[in-house]
Design an enzyme around this catalytic site. Structure first.
Site, PDB file in Angstrom:
ATOM      1  CG  ASP A 112      -2.052   1.089   1.304  1.00  0.00           C
ATOM      2  OD1 ASP A 112      -2.039   1.766   0.316  1.00  0.00           O
ATOM      3  OD2 ASP A 112      -2.566   1.166   2.294  1.00  0.00           O
ATOM      4  CG  ASP A 121      -2.804   3.260  -2.904  1.00  0.00           C
ATOM      5  OD1 ASP A 121      -3.987   3.175  -3.230  1.00  0.00           O
ATOM      6  OD2 ASP A 121      -2.467   3.617  -2.040  1.00  0.00           O
ATOM      7  CD  GLU A 122      -5.194  -1.173  -0.301  1.00  0.00           C
ATOM      8  OE1 GLU A 122      -5.736   0.130  -0.357  1.00  0.00           O
ATOM      9  OE2 GLU A 122      -5.823  -2.004   0.363  1.00  0.00           O
TER      10      GLU A 122
HETATM   11 MG    MG Z   1      -2.765   3.551   0.211  1.00  0.00          MG
END
Ligand code: MG
Length: 361
Positions: free
Chosen positions: A17, A115-116
């Site tokens: 993350d 983003d993960e």
């Molecule tokens: Mg994040």
């Protein structure tokens, strides 16, 4: 029984993350923002008070600003804060780079957000911590962004781990430290515990994972239904969800087109043997095997016949078995005399092959 199952879960799952993703991208592109409260949201002054916070940097978070909060509230908490409208085009571009980096480590990726993602690295001989260090290094090098990674034997613990050491941290949760990690976890950090549930637990004097673990399953189920039972397992670190990755490749195989059409079964056998050989080599390189063998035959009039044979278990990567199977399918569907211009073999319903399957044949 459940305790026994826990200790046999030997997977290596990472949850990656990026820290405060949108805010970090903006700070990267404008370093002056680094030391100021940065709120990714349309400025409430320009929207007549509407708008919700997408994310905020850690300076703003220290003031109590968090995502999903109304922009007006954020403005009250951070009167000096900088409001920036999200630039999704830019974030998507950075996201592409990040997910590309993931793909250099494994195909077993479950994207969760821009983003993960979860990565299943069970097949890697490297330690989770070493893989995490490499991923974080690569992300920083290519995007200038810091990330946090949780590593454990299931998705639940990996996710809790990545949240635990944020920002810019790594947490390894093993079978040995799992219960003590969960014991100290605030009740609000467990999956599905919102403000309402948290208040209910507060009334019961349940503030952390250890206190949660002391409640019988029946009590939890009575109080919170299915979610209560889910929490019973969460505080014991039990979670069997798989990393939901998209198989990139549907099949692995080889085809041969003959300049001089094939007219006899000896040449057909020879061709299948060669194709089987090449296909098996390709499967071994990719560490794949599969349950379905596809046989393709095209004659000189461009009629194409395909047959698929699916087994309960993956096809052994045996040249003899695959060649003989293809040959008998050929004899079944093609009448003599024949004139064949193309033969093909492929394996689909792919899955990763274990070391044992690789070496058995
Ligand atoms: Mg994040």
């Amino acid at each position: 029984m459940a305790e026994f199952l826990i200790t046999t879960d030997l997977r290596k799952i990472l949850h990656v993350d990026i820290d405060a993703f949108y805010a970090q991208v903006e700070m990267r592109d404008n370093p002056e923002l680094r030391n100021r409260p940065l709120i990714i949201s349309r400025d409430p002054a320009e929207t007549g008070g509407r708008g919700v916070v997408a994310t905020a940097n850690y300076v703003a978070r220290a003031l109590g600003v968090h995502s999903a909060m109304s922009a007006v509230e954020a403005r009250q908490l951070a009167p000096e804060g900088v409001f920036l409208s999200p630039n999704f085009k830019k974030y998507r571009q950075v996201s592409k780079t990040i997910h590309h980096i993931f793909h250099t480590f494994t195909e077993k990726i479950e994207p969760v957000a821009l983003d993960e993602a979860y990565l299943d690295m069970t097949d890697s001989h490297l330690s989770g911590a070493s893989i995490a260090a490499q991923i974080r290094h690569q992300i920083l090098k290519e995007t200038g962004l810091t990330s946090s990674i949780g590593i454990s034997h299931n998705k639940l613990l990996a996710k809790l781990g990545s949240e635990f050491n944020k920002p810019n941290g790594v947490t390894v949760i093993t079978h040995d430290n799992m219960l003590s990690f969960l014991a100290e976890l605030p009740i609000g950090d467990f999956r599905g515990v919102g403000a309402k549930t948290k208040a209910k637990f507060s009334a019961l004097k349940v503030e952390n994972g250890l206190q949660l673990r002391q409640l019988p399953k029946e009590t939890l189920r009575g109080l919170f239904g299915k979610m209560g039972e889910n929490l019973y397992w969460q505080t014991r670190g039990v979670h069997f969800g798989e990393v939901q990755w998209q198989r990139q490749q549907q099949s692995v195989g080889k085809e041969a087109t003959f300049r001089y059409f094939i007219h006899n079964e000896i040449d057909v056998h020879k061709a299948f043997k060669q194709l089987a050989n090449e296909m098996i080599a390709a499967l071994k390189v990719k560490q794949l095997t599969g349950r379905t063998l596809n046989i393709k035959i095209r004659d000189d009039a461009f009629n194409t016949i395909t047959r698929a044979i699916t087994r309960e278990t993956p096809w052994p990567l045996s040249e003899t078995l695959i060649t003989q199977t293809a040959q008998s399918v050929f004899e079944e569907v093609i009448q003599t005399p024949f004139s064949v211009r193309l033969l093909g073999l492929s394996i689909s319903n792919l899955q990763s092959s274990t070391f044992e399957e690789m070496t058995l044949f």
